[in-house]
Design a protein around this motif. Structure first.
Motif, PDB file in Angstrom:
ATOM      1  N   UNK A   1       6.613 -11.577  14.727  1.00 19.11           N
ATOM      2  CA  UNK A   1       5.852 -10.324  14.588  1.00 19.11           C
ATOM      3  C   UNK A   1       6.454  -9.464  13.494  1.00 19.11           C
ATOM      4  N   UNK A   2       7.791  -9.338  13.499  1.00 18.28           N
ATOM      5  CA  UNK A   2       8.439  -8.509  12.473  1.00 18.28           C
ATOM      6  C   UNK A   2       8.263  -9.099  11.076  1.00 18.28           C
ATOM      7  N   UNK A   3       8.355 -10.425  10.981  1.00 16.48           N
ATOM      8  CA  UNK A   3       8.190 -11.063   9.668  1.00 16.48           C
ATOM      9  C   UNK A   3       6.772 -10.848   9.151  1.00 16.48           C
ATOM     10  N   UNK A   4       5.781 -10.962  10.014  1.00 16.41           N
ATOM     11  CA  UNK A   4       4.396 -10.746   9.581  1.00 16.41           C
ATOM     12  C   UNK A   4       4.168  -9.290   9.168  1.00 16.41           C
ATOM     13  N   UNK A   5       4.801  -8.358   9.866  1.00 13.06           N
ATOM     14  CA  UNK A   5       4.686  -6.946   9.480  1.00 13.06           C
ATOM     15  C   UNK A   5       5.341  -6.710   8.127  1.00 13.06           C
ATOM     16  N   UNK A   6       6.482  -7.369   7.891  1.00  8.88           N
ATOM     17  CA  UNK A   6       7.154  -7.234   6.600  1.00  8.88           C
ATOM     18  C   UNK A   6       6.339  -7.857   5.469  1.00  8.88           C
ATOM     19  N   UNK A   7       5.517  -8.833   5.806  1.00  6.10           N
ATOM     20  CA  UNK A   7       4.633  -9.448   4.803  1.00  6.10           C
ATOM     21  C   UNK A   7       3.370  -8.625   4.568  1.00  6.10           C
TER      22      UNK A   7
ATOM     23  N   UNK B   1       1.399  -1.074  16.145  1.00  3.88           N
ATOM     24  CA  UNK B   1       0.353  -0.054  16.091  1.00  3.88           C
ATOM     25  C   UNK B   1       0.715   1.055  15.105  1.00  3.88           C
ATOM     26  N   UNK B   2       1.998   1.462  15.087  1.00  7.28           N
ATOM     27  CA  UNK B   2       2.442   2.493  14.147  1.00  7.28           C
ATOM     28  C   UNK B   2       2.328   2.009  12.701  1.00  7.28           C
ATOM     29  N   UNK B   3       2.681   0.736  12.467  1.00  2.00           N
ATOM     30  CA  UNK B   3       2.584   0.190  11.106  1.00  2.00           C
ATOM     31  C   UNK B   3       1.116   0.047  10.699  1.00  2.00           C
ATOM     32  N   UNK B   4       0.277  -0.358  11.631  1.00  5.84           N
ATOM     33  CA  UNK B   4      -1.156  -0.541  11.316  1.00  5.84           C
ATOM     34  C   UNK B   4      -1.805   0.775  10.918  1.00  5.84           C
TER      35      UNK B   4
ATOM     36  N   UNK C   1       5.319   0.965   6.276  1.00  7.48           N
ATOM     37  CA  UNK C   1       4.517   2.002   6.932  1.00  7.48           C
ATOM     38  C   UNK C   1       3.972   2.981   5.892  1.00  7.48           C
ATOM     39  N   UNK C   2       4.829   3.383   4.975  1.00  8.26           N
ATOM     40  CA  UNK C   2       4.394   4.309   3.918  1.00  8.26           C
ATOM     41  C   UNK C   2       3.327   3.665   3.048  1.00  8.26           C
TER      42      UNK C   2
ATOM     43  N   UNK D   1      -0.494   4.851   2.522  1.00  9.24           N
ATOM     44  CA  UNK D   1      -0.988   5.127   1.182  1.00  9.24           C
ATOM     45  C   UNK D   1      -2.242   4.311   0.865  1.00  9.24           C
ATOM     46  N   UNK D   2      -2.280   3.069   1.363  1.00  7.15           N
ATOM     47  CA  UNK D   2      -3.461   2.242   1.133  1.00  7.15           C
ATOM     48  C   UNK D   2      -4.680   2.833   1.855  1.00  7.15           C
ATOM     49  N   UNK D   3      -4.459   3.319   3.064  1.00 10.46           N
ATOM     50  CA  UNK D   3      -5.558   3.956   3.805  1.00 10.46           C
ATOM     51  C   UNK D   3      -6.064   5.206   3.087  1.00 10.46           C
ATOM     52  N   UNK D   4      -5.139   5.972   2.514  1.00 13.81           N
ATOM     53  CA  UNK D   4      -5.526   7.186   1.767  1.00 13.81           C
ATOM     54  C   UNK D   4      -6.328   6.793   0.530  1.00 13.81           C
ATOM     55  N   UNK D   5      -5.874   5.722  -0.144  1.00 12.90           N
ATOM     56  CA  UNK D   5      -6.549   5.280  -1.364  1.00 12.90           C
ATOM     57  C   UNK D   5      -7.977   4.819  -1.075  1.00 12.90           C
ATOM     58  N   UNK D   6      -8.184   4.200   0.087  1.00 11.61           N
ATOM     59  CA  UNK D   6      -9.529   3.746   0.445  1.00 11.61           C
ATOM     60  C   UNK D   6     -10.418   4.924   0.838  1.00 11.61           C
ATOM     61  N   UNK D   7      -9.828   5.911   1.500  1.00  5.95           N
ATOM     62  CA  UNK D   7     -10.614   7.032   2.031  1.00  5.95           C
ATOM     63  C   UNK D   7     -10.985   8.061   0.970  1.00  5.95           C
TER      64      UNK D   7
END
Length: 488
Positions: A286-292, A318-321, A355-356, A360-366
């Motif tokens: 799980x951690x490796x996939x989050x890091x990817x 959930x926090x990273x998502x 996480x950052x 930032x990607x969510x902000x860029x899409x919105x």
């Protein structure tokens, strides 16, 4: 009829204990006969079958049964008998009755004692001591067994020797003295290599990797792994362990793609009974996939028996998502003890940047255009100069290709570009190619894992051999779950 009923009613608990212990003793005698036959005919499969049967009996072993078996298998007064008898506790009155009953029926010990049977006695006593959590006595017993193994070079002992290596390391690990045996394990691995004992090499390599990783010596572990001889895996359990350790090493070395493949393969190949091992594999995967930059599926966290253990990692995911840095800090502080115990806290610290970037990607899409102070506010950057930090974070994300945007330095804006059609790029082709490669790899591994009796196409199987083979398959299926649970 009345007498029969009265006799059944007069059965005491001590008599049931005696009958149960006598039955266990009879099974051990059959196992000893099987080992004797395997030693005479040099058939490794008989020794392996004896070990499997022993795993099924380990919960029924008592001090009196072991004492009686040692008197049966070893020559009374010999060095091995005296040493092993010192580790077996003395029994009570019922045990004395069992000893008397079993010793009355035991056969006289043979003049020639097979080395396999002597090593097996070390193994069964060590198994009993570890089950009783007598780790200091287990250390002494395992050290004596290793010293005896160094003087024996027979391939029929390799199966028992690999188990002794495992419990030798386990007893020292439970007492916190794992570093003391590193030199011994290296010497044993060297001897196993010279003797072409592939099962011993496989087991000892995993024990050495575990030894190094226990003390965070990842560079030494990688050097040993890269220089160790490679061959086809003989034990599924040992291969799963190797993949897990390889995944941990690759994760620390920032090789996340290879680490993900090794960890997922280890979790997939592990037996269903090895719940604790599969939980550890899933935590690291799980951690490796989050890091990817990937988000694991929800079904991973809802697997049977894993919900409670994976709950901290679910909240972390959930926090990273969401890309919420404040929620990420809260989860990190809430489950700090759990992450420290799992030795994954350093990996979670690395996730802050992800996480950052997700936020930032969510902000860029919105937003097609947003000011840098608003970016810092939405990312919840707690620093002395959040606007400057937001500008540097946006610039780095643009350079790495995480977002498709530009920075208007004059007006202090982040301007997002219009998203194009992803199906006009090579990304779908790359995704399909990786999935096809994964399926083909799984098919090839399944084919390689198939086992066939030797010379099946040359000679027909007789009725006696067929019955013996079916009996072995039934016993193997009966004890497989308990064996896998014990191994992990």
């Amino acid at each position: 009829m009345t007498q029969d009923v009265e006799m059944k009613d007069n059965n005491t608990p001590s008599q049931s204990v005696i009958s149960s212990s006598t039955s266990t003793m009879q099974h051990l005698k059959e196992i000893a006969a099987l080992i004797d036959t395997g030693s005479y005919t040099k058939e490794v499969r008989r020794i392996a079958r004896a070990v499997r049967l022993t795993i099924g009996l380990r919960r029924k072993l008592t001090g009196s049964v072991l004492s009686s078996f040692l008197d049966f298998a070893l020559v009374p007064g010999s060095e091995a008998h005296s040493r092993l008898s010192s580790f077996v506790p003395k029994g009570d009155e019922h045990d004395m009755e069992v000893d008397t009953a079993s010793s009355a029926t035991q056969a006289a010990p043979s003049k020639h004692l097979p080395a396999e049977l002597e090593i097996y006695c070390y193994f069964i006593v060590l198994l009993f001591l570890i089950d009783q959590r007598k780790y200091n006595e287990a250390k002494a017993c395992s050290s004596a067994s290793i010293a005896r193994l160094k003087n024996v070079n027979r391939r029929t002992i390799d199966v028992i020797a690999s188990r002794l290596y495992f419990y030798y390391s386990l007893s020292y690990e439970q007492t916190g003295d794992l570093a003391e045996i590193r030199g011994t394990l290296l010497a044993l691995h060297h001897s196993a290599t010279l003797r072409h004992d592939e099962l011993g090499q496989e087991t000892l390599l995993n024990l050495l990797l575990r030894n190094y990783l226990h003390y965070n010596l990842y560079d030494q572990a990688e050097k040993l792994r890269s220089k160790a001889p490679r061959f086809e895996a003989h034990s599924n359990q040992q291969f799963c362990r190797y993949l897990f350790y390889l995944g941990k090493i690759r994760t620390i070395q920032l090789e996340y793609t290879d680490a993900k493949e090794s960890l997922l393969q280890a979790a997939r190949k592990a037996p269903i009974a090895a719940l604790g091992f599969r939980i550890q594999c899933n935590k690291w995967a799980i951690l490796v996939r989050l890091l990817l930059g990937e988000i694991p599926e929800r079904s991973i966290f809802t697997q049977k028996g894993m919900e409670k253990a994976l709950r901290p990692y679910f909240e972390l995911t959930n926090a990273v998502r969401i890309g919420d840095l404040e929620l990420f800090r809260t989860v990190q502080e809430k489950f700090l003890d759990t992450f420290s115990q799992d030795r994954t806290h350093n990996l979670i610290v690395r996730l802050r940047h992800n996480v950052i970037r997700t936020g930032l990607r969510n902000i860029s899409i919105s937003y097609s255009r947003i000011s840098l102070p608003d970016v810092a506010k939405k990312l919840r950057l707690n620093s002395e100069n959040p606007v400057a930090d937001a500008e540097s974070i946006v610039a780095k994300a643009i350079r790495d290709g995480a977002i498709d945007a530009t920075i208007d330095h004059k007006n202090g804006w982040m301007v997002s570009k219009e998203t194009g059609d992803i199906y006009s790029t090579n990304e779908p082709q790359t995704a399909f190619n990786s999935r096809i490669a994964f399926c083909l790899n799984m098919h090839n591994e399944a084919v390689r894992a198939l086992r066939f009796p030797p010379n099946t196409h040359k000679e027909k199987e007789s009725d006696e051999k067929r019955r013996e083979r079916k009996q072995q398959e039934e016993e193997l299926a009966k004890h497989m779950a308990e064996e896998d649970d014990d191994d992990f």
